[in-house]
Write an enzyme that holds these catalytic residues in place. Structure first.
Site, PDB file in Angstrom:
ATOM      1  CD  GLU A  90      -1.606  -2.384   1.716  1.00 38.21           C
ATOM      2  OE1 GLU A  90      -0.404  -2.549   2.030  1.00 38.21           O
ATOM      3  OE2 GLU A  90      -2.457  -3.284   1.808  1.00 38.21           O
TER       4      GLU A  90
ATOM      5  CG  HIS B 212      -8.553  -8.607   8.638  1.00 43.37           C
ATOM      6  ND1 HIS B 212      -7.609  -9.054   9.521  1.00 43.37           N
ATOM      7  CD2 HIS B 212      -7.981  -8.706   7.415  1.00 43.37           C
ATOM      8  CE1 HIS B 212      -6.521  -9.434   8.885  1.00 43.37           C
ATOM      9  NE2 HIS B 212      -6.711  -9.223   7.595  1.00 43.37           N
TER      10      HIS B 212
END
Lengths: 343, 77
Positions: free
Chosen positions: A69, A138
């Site tokens: 990322e 998550h």
């Protein structure tokens, strides 16, 4: 919304399909639009929101990236600053840490630092929310984390109609937009099912403007404010309250930045009571901001102390019973109302 | 005459059961042949079910129902 539409010839979409349709329609008319992210190509996105794109537009415009990322979101900021219109996916918002410099020091500030000569028309789409036992890295929402930082718009749809219109508006916007979609509303099955998010969606392109909340249910006794999954919890709570003779109004914020404080205030002025539902952490977040917005303008509209139903200030547990214990739900909203009902 | 909406034997490998995850048209909707009608999921993968005929949709298997290959999940009349 879906129950009010005529049953015949209605086309329903999931949020996942609505997002993919909006992206495809903009890619057809603007060759500067392209998509980058992990597993957004051949797989069609872990959450289904880029299905069909690589088949139609090819690998040059729909780019699978390595798990980096830091690299690809930085690259997207550069591409946007240089005239492209990237849509980049941060698969789980929980992993913002490794790319936050690109997001809040570059993407959010370049327009200001350049005196307006550099535009950054970037859409960063990212999944939020839990409820399916995926634990603390998550399952977070982190709405407040992003909405707190100036320089970027922050939106989160509760249904497929809004998702399509808000994605279209995000891609056409000259400024960076954080498009946060709740996993439990995507219609993916294994992430939980919320039928209320799958609604009638027009095939033609349209925009849902930012900064405009929606009153999705009208009422007179209490205002319940939420976004994304919180709206569905609020609507279910309103059904439960109706059985007790209580009329609840439900406000879907849709956009956090810019925030539609007027719609919230006007609703509370009518009902006199306020409950904010937020799957993000309880403290220092969206729920406190909503309450402050009302109190700062005119505290006398409140007949009772405002309440929040938010996620406790703890990392999200893996254990299903423990996670479900922590999550906001309709019963908790009704219980919150009971504490202010007599006022 | 009604046409069954049947889960094809070759939709996925093996004989695992599936779950209905979405209907894209409501009960009683007017649908056209090949239109996307439903999604079913096996092992986190979704498969599309399209309309086998023109007509009026009757939903048999609701969202979250468990279904197998060969099952009739709806009818078009």
């Amino acid at each position: 919304m879906n129950d009010k539409v005529s049953a015949t010839n209605e086309r329903r979409l999931t949020i996942a399909r609505a997002m993919a349709e909006a992206i495809a329609q903009e890619m057809r008319v603007d060759e500067r639009v392209f998509v980058m992210g992990e597993d957004i190509g051949t797989l069609g996105g872990v959450f289904g929101n880029t299905r069909g794109l690589v088949e139609e537009f090819g690998k040059l415009r729909v780019r699978d990236t390595p798990i980096s990322e830091t690299g690809f979101i930085g690259a997207a900021v550069g591409a946007a600053s240089d005239g492209m219109r990237p849509i980049v996916e941060l698969m789980f918002v929980d992993f913002f840490g490794v790319c936050m410099d690109a997001i809040y020091n570059l993407m959010a500030k370049n327009t200001y630092f350049s005196g307006g000569s550099v535009k950054v028309p970037l859409v960063l789409m990212t999944s939020t929310g839990g409820g399916y036992s995926d634990a603390g890295q998550h399952s977070q929402c982190l709405y407040g984390t992003f909405a707190h930082l100036p320089g970027m718009k922050v939106v989160s749809p509760s249904n497929a109609y809004d998702a399509k219109g808000m994605m279209t508006a995000a891609i056409r916007d000259e400024n960076p937009v954080i498009f946060m979609y709740h996993k439990g509303l995507q219609g993916m099955g294994w992430l939980g099912t919320e039928p209320g998010a799958t609604v009638n969606v027009p095939e033609e392109s349209y925009e849902v403007p930012f900064g405009k909340a929606a009153v999705v249910r009208e009422g007179t006794d209490v205002t319940i404010v939420g976004l994304a999954m919180g709206v569905h919890n609020a609507l279910k709570a309103a059904d439960l309250l109706a059985k007790k003779g209580v009329s609840a109004e439900v406000v879907d914020l849709r956009t956090l930045v810019p925030l539609d404080r007027d719609t919230v205030f006007n609703s509370v002025k009518k009902t006199g009571r306020l409950i904010v539902v937020d799957e993000d952490y309880h403290s220092f977040g969206v729920s406190g901001e909503i309450i402050a917005s009302v109190c700062e303008r005119d505290v006398s509209v409140l007949k009772a102390a405002p309440r929040r139903v938010a996620y406790p200030d703890v990392p999200i547990p893996f254990s299903r019973p423990m996670e479900q214990f922590c999550l906001p739900n309709p019963d908790k909203i009704v219980a919150a109302f009971d504490t202010i009902a007599g006022a | 005459m009604a046409t069954d909406i049947t889960i094809a034997d070759d939709m996925w490998d093996g004989d695992e059961q599936a779950v209905v995850t979405n209907w894209f048209a409501p009960d009683g909707a007017a649908v056209t042949k090949d239109m996307l009608l439903a999604e079913i999921m096996v092992a986190k993968i979704q498969y599309e079910v399209r309309a086998p005929a023109d007509g009026t949709l009757t939903i048999v298997s609701k969202v979250d129902d468990i279904v197998s290959k060969g099952d009739v999940i709806g009818r078009i009349g």
